[in-house]
Design a protein around this motif. Structure first.
Motif, PDB file in Angstrom:
ATOM      1  N   LEU A   1      25.492 -19.544  -6.438  1.00 28.59           N
ATOM      2  CA  LEU A   1      25.417 -18.734  -5.232  1.00 28.59           C
ATOM      3  C   LEU A   1      24.674 -19.454  -4.111  1.00 28.59           C
ATOM      4  CD1 LEU A   1      24.426 -15.367  -6.955  1.00 28.59           C
ATOM      5  CD2 LEU A   1      26.706 -16.008  -6.152  1.00 28.59           C
ATOM      6  N   VAL A   2      25.098 -19.186  -2.891  1.00 29.42           N
ATOM      7  CA  VAL A   2      24.376 -19.684  -1.720  1.00 29.42           C
ATOM      8  C   VAL A   2      23.095 -18.871  -1.561  1.00 29.42           C
ATOM      9  CG1 VAL A   2      24.431 -19.845   0.796  1.00 29.42           C
ATOM     10  CG2 VAL A   2      26.444 -20.489  -0.534  1.00 29.42           C
ATOM     11  N   GLY A   3      22.005 -19.544  -1.219  1.00 31.18           N
ATOM     12  CA  GLY A   3      20.756 -18.837  -0.972  1.00 31.18           C
ATOM     13  C   GLY A   3      19.626 -19.208  -1.905  1.00 31.18           C
ATOM     14  N   ASP A   4      19.866 -20.147  -2.812  1.00 32.90           N
ATOM     15  CA  ASP A   4      18.806 -20.630  -3.700  1.00 32.90           C
ATOM     16  C   ASP A   4      18.309 -21.964  -3.144  1.00 32.90           C
ATOM     17  OD1 ASP A   4      18.982 -18.497  -5.595  1.00 32.90           O
ATOM     18  OD2 ASP A   4      20.843 -19.390  -6.330  1.00 32.90           O
TER      19      ASP A   4
ATOM     20  N   ASP B   1      19.678 -26.008   0.207  1.00 35.15           N
ATOM     21  CA  ASP B   1      20.398 -24.971  -0.523  1.00 35.15           C
ATOM     22  C   ASP B   1      21.143 -25.626  -1.683  1.00 35.15           C
ATOM     23  OD1 ASP B   1      21.617 -22.151  -0.661  1.00 35.15           O
ATOM     24  OD2 ASP B   1      23.386 -23.443  -0.616  1.00 35.15           O
ATOM     25  N   ARG B   2      20.859 -25.175  -2.915  1.00 33.12           N
ATOM     26  CA  ARG B   2      21.394 -25.835  -4.101  1.00 33.12           C
ATOM     27  C   ARG B   2      22.915 -25.729  -4.203  1.00 33.12           C
ATOM     28  NH1 ARG B   2      18.293 -27.271  -8.306  1.00 33.12           N
ATOM     29  NH2 ARG B   2      19.870 -26.605  -9.810  1.00 33.12           N
ATOM     30  N   LYS B   3      23.499 -24.671  -3.692  1.00 32.29           N
ATOM     31  CA  LYS B   3      24.942 -24.484  -3.793  1.00 32.29           C
ATOM     32  C   LYS B   3      25.697 -25.318  -2.761  1.00 32.29           C
ATOM     33  CE  LYS B   3      29.012 -22.538  -4.503  1.00 32.29           C
ATOM     34  NZ  LYS B   3      29.847 -22.881  -5.679  1.00 32.29           N
TER      35      LYS B   3
ATOM     36  N   PRO C   1      18.957 -13.521   6.484  1.00 29.64           N
ATOM     37  CA  PRO C   1      18.173 -13.132   5.297  1.00 29.64           C
ATOM     38  C   PRO C   1      19.011 -12.989   4.027  1.00 29.64           C
ATOM     39  CG  PRO C   1      17.475 -11.860   7.201  1.00 29.64           C
ATOM     40  CD  PRO C   1      18.700 -12.628   7.626  1.00 29.64           C
ATOM     41  N   SER C   2      20.298 -12.651   4.179  1.00 27.64           N
ATOM     42  CA  SER C   2      21.156 -12.515   2.999  1.00 27.64           C
ATOM     43  C   SER C   2      21.428 -13.865   2.345  1.00 27.64           C
ATOM     44  CB  SER C   2      22.481 -11.851   3.374  1.00 27.64           C
ATOM     45  OG  SER C   2      23.244 -12.685   4.236  1.00 27.64           O
ATOM     46  N   LYS C   3      21.115 -14.959   3.067  1.00 29.09           N
ATOM     47  CA  LYS C   3      21.316 -16.308   2.539  1.00 29.09           C
ATOM     48  C   LYS C   3      20.026 -16.881   1.955  1.00 29.09           C
ATOM     49  CE  LYS C   3      25.540 -16.205   4.074  1.00 29.09           C
ATOM     50  NZ  LYS C   3      26.652 -15.962   3.121  1.00 29.09           N
ATOM     51  N   ILE C   4      19.047 -16.010   1.736  1.00 28.52           N
ATOM     52  CA  ILE C   4      17.783 -16.440   1.120  1.00 28.52           C
ATOM     53  C   ILE C   4      17.558 -15.595  -0.127  1.00 28.52           C
ATOM     54  CG2 ILE C   4      15.312 -16.823   1.440  1.00 28.52           C
ATOM     55  CD1 ILE C   4      15.798 -16.797   4.464  1.00 28.52           C
ATOM     56  N   ARG C   5      17.881 -16.144  -1.285  1.00 28.80           N
ATOM     57  CA  ARG C   5      17.726 -15.421  -2.548  1.00 28.80           C
ATOM     58  C   ARG C   5      16.444 -15.845  -3.269  1.00 28.80           C
ATOM     59  NH1 ARG C   5      20.706 -16.583  -6.352  1.00 28.80           N
ATOM     60  NH2 ARG C   5      20.846 -14.541  -7.368  1.00 28.80           N
ATOM     61  N   THR C   6      16.297 -17.150  -3.476  1.00 29.71           N
ATOM     62  CA  THR C   6      15.123 -17.682  -4.167  1.00 29.71           C
ATOM     63  C   THR C   6      14.651 -18.947  -3.469  1.00 29.71           C
ATOM     64  OG1 THR C   6      16.395 -19.103  -5.679  1.00 29.71           O
ATOM     65  CG2 THR C   6      15.983 -16.821  -6.392  1.00 29.71           C
TER      66      THR C   6
END
Length: 237
Positions: A166-169, A189-191, A221-226
């Motif tokens: 997923l995008v956002g890690d 972003d890892r993805k 903000p939806s693109k920031i998970r971890t």
């Protein structure tokens, strides 16, 4: 000089995309131009060009290939070294003893260590080493021990992060620029491999963390998970 990190490879990709020269990239990372040139020639895809994730995988694959300490392939030297190791001699003692005895055999203790750590841990020669072939680890200062209390281990992050699903890690790191001209804060972003880069003059944690907040102001903000941070104290705030 240590191997290039994934964050450095992300910076190389980012700067190349924006038309920076190899010399400029080398100066920003504090590396030699030949290192950047070698990286781009060895770890790029003929089809897709230079991609950080692929470059990291290619480099790791190359590093994982067993390298034999060629000096220890010489039968007499190999026999002497293994005999002394089984007698509980350290690599430093073996190297020094060979010099003192005016033997025609010579080997540095670093070469012996490289030979040993290339062996499986269950190998009798490695098991005969002091500490059972385990690498020496220095005790952390009390401040570092206290600083790590309450931190979440990288092993406890969601499995999807490791799989780059997923995008956002995001992965965070800080690199010192050439000639102490400041530091680069990187967020990758890892993805997607999308990279944010910010410059700071000091490694003080308050300065670094405020710079990170500025870097993410334009990110949905939806693109920031971890966020996974390096273990440096500059990220302790």
């Amino acid at each position: 000089m240590p191997h290039l990190t994934f964050q450095e490879r992300a910076v190389i990709s980012h700067m190349r995309y924006h038309g920076e020269t190899q010399k400029a990239i080398a100066e920003a990372l504090g590396r030699s131009p030949s290192t950047i040139s070698r990286e781009l020639s060895r770890n790029r895809s003929p089809k897709h060009g230079y991609i950080p994730h692929q470059a990291q995988q290619l480099a790791k694959r190359r590093q994982s290939q067993p390298s034999v300490a060629s000096k220890l392939e010489e039968p007499r030297l190999h026999a002497v070294v293994t005999q002394k190791l089984k007698a509980n001699w350290s690599p430093q003692q073996i190297s020094g003893w060979l010099k003192e005895t005016n033997s025609d055999l010579r080997v540095s203790h670093q070469t012996i260590y490289r030979f040993l750590y290339a062996l499986d841990r269950k190998n009798p020669i490695r098991k005969a080493m002091r500490r059972g072939g385990r690498r020496n680890r220095r005790e952390k200062p009390g401040f570092i021990k206290a600083w790590k209390v309450g931190r979440v281990s990288i092993h406890k992050r969601p499995k999807s992060v490791d799989k780059r699903k997923l995008v956002g890690d995001w992965e965070m790191d800080l690199m010192t620029c050439h000639k102490s001209s400041g530091h680069l804060v990187t967020a990758v972003d890892r993805k997607s491999g999308y990279t944010l880069i910010g410059r700071v003059r000091t490694k003080q944690s308050a300065v670094v963390m405020n710079r990170i907040l500025d870097m993410f102001k334009g990110i949905d903000p939806s693109k920031i998970r971890t966020m996974t941070f390096d273990n440096g104290t500059e990220f302790f705030y």
